[in-house]
Scaffold this active site. Sequence first.
Site, PDB file in Angstrom:
ATOM      1  N   SER A   1      -4.016  61.397  26.969  1.00 35.26           N
ATOM      2  CA  SER A   1      -2.916  60.490  27.290  1.00 35.26           C
ATOM      3  C   SER A   1      -2.951  59.265  26.364  1.00 35.26           C
ATOM      4  CB  SER A   1      -2.978  60.106  28.769  1.00 35.26           C
ATOM      5  OG  SER A   1      -1.782  59.480  29.183  1.00 35.26           O
TER       6      SER A   1
ATOM      7  N   ASP B   1       5.988  67.771  31.356  1.00 32.14           N
ATOM      8  CA  ASP B   1       5.209  66.530  31.516  1.00 32.14           C
ATOM      9  C   ASP B   1       6.158  65.365  31.797  1.00 32.14           C
ATOM     10  OD1 ASP B   1       3.609  64.257  31.290  1.00 32.14           O
ATOM     11  OD2 ASP B   1       2.489  65.025  29.578  1.00 32.14           O
TER      12      ASP B   1
ATOM     13  N   HIS C   1       1.322  66.329  33.790  1.00 24.25           N
ATOM     14  CA  HIS C   1       0.571  65.388  32.959  1.00 24.25           C
ATOM     15  C   HIS C   1      -0.907  65.481  33.312  1.00 24.25           C
ATOM     16  CE1 HIS C   1       0.152  61.922  30.320  1.00 24.25           C
ATOM     17  NE2 HIS C   1      -0.618  61.341  31.228  1.00 24.25           N
TER      18      HIS C   1
END
Length: 411
Positions: free
Chosen positions: A195, A324, A353
């Site tokens: 991320s 996502d 995610h």
Amino acid sequence: MEWTSLYGDCPKMVLGLTIGAGILVYYLVEAVKRPLLACRADSSWRSFLEKNLSILQERYWPTPWCYESRCQTILASVLRSRIPDIEYRREVLQLKDGGEVCLDWLDVGEDPDKPSIIILPGLTGSSQSEYIKSFILTAKEIGIRCVVFNHRGRGGLELKTARTYCAANSDDLEEAILHIKGLYPNAPLMATGISLGGMILGNYLVTRREKAAEYLVSAMVLSIPWNVFVGTESLEKPLWNLLLNRHLAGCLCNSIRNMRKQLEGYDWDLDHVMQSKTIREFDSRFTAIQFGYRDVEDYYRSACLHDKLDEIKVPLLCLSAADDPFQPIEGIPIEAANKSSHVAIVITARGGHIGFMEGILPTNTYYSDRLYKQLIRGIFSSLGEMKEVQREAMRFAEENEPARTEKAPAS
């Protein structure tokens, strides 16, 4: 018994069976698919991945009762929380500007030349974050030394200066990589970012280019927002995405509250910062100001990676999910990756995610862990082959240098 007769006798049962069959068909058609691999068809990197990652030939079967993107995102974190905390060897790294970060090591043996991986957590993560522990244990299984790079003020280490971290700045990461190579100069080093950690790693690859290629064998990023503008817009859509957004903004505000003593007296209004309800508001009131950007749009332009693939000179693999909520598929640079010799993007139809749960009853090992295991095993068992991939990456970057120069705006 005829269908019409059954319907007349048991209409609720027939309706339930019909709905169940429809859901099953939808799941099999829309959710269960082989992942898309975006990378130039004739490249050494794509050939390497297709040879070493058998998982790319399989269909990804997301957990059938939990394949919706937000469910994957939230429940994967909850289920991974069963992983016990890891006992690391902590090292506090002093940075040039007086700041500190902690490096949490998981050593496997005493061989100084053993392959190593540096792992960067996400926005509010640390070495004990569930998805980090999952990757650490995966690497440990095949005898890889790991070190988690905790961002400033994270991992239980107090913030020492008025500087934190952001997606577009990789100065701290550069110092950490130089430190690790100083400790283990002959050990092959790979980097992994998740991320926001993947965005920091990506911007390190973009800005350090040849230097990054000198230190890193390869890199992998997971669930990164390639195009920050598209990702931010997605997170601001009601209802569930916006709730995720507000939760993360609340976590960031709580972090600032805990660091208030170190952050008082600068160009930002901390009371206003801590009233932020979205990530964009937080970045506008704090992050962009702290790192010297004109505004939040300027910061987001700098953080974006979707238009900078040609500047990367290290073999890179990204795992993304098409659903996502932090980065919808329209923000993923599939076309650019299809032209690249050494940047590959694997896109699953589902996964959310940092989710990627699979099977009827998800265990502690998910699709992302299986892919990661095959990748790092292939890389560190084929270092000679990786050198050819690296050479091809350098040639590709050099060939595309004129095109980037022509596109660059006049200063």
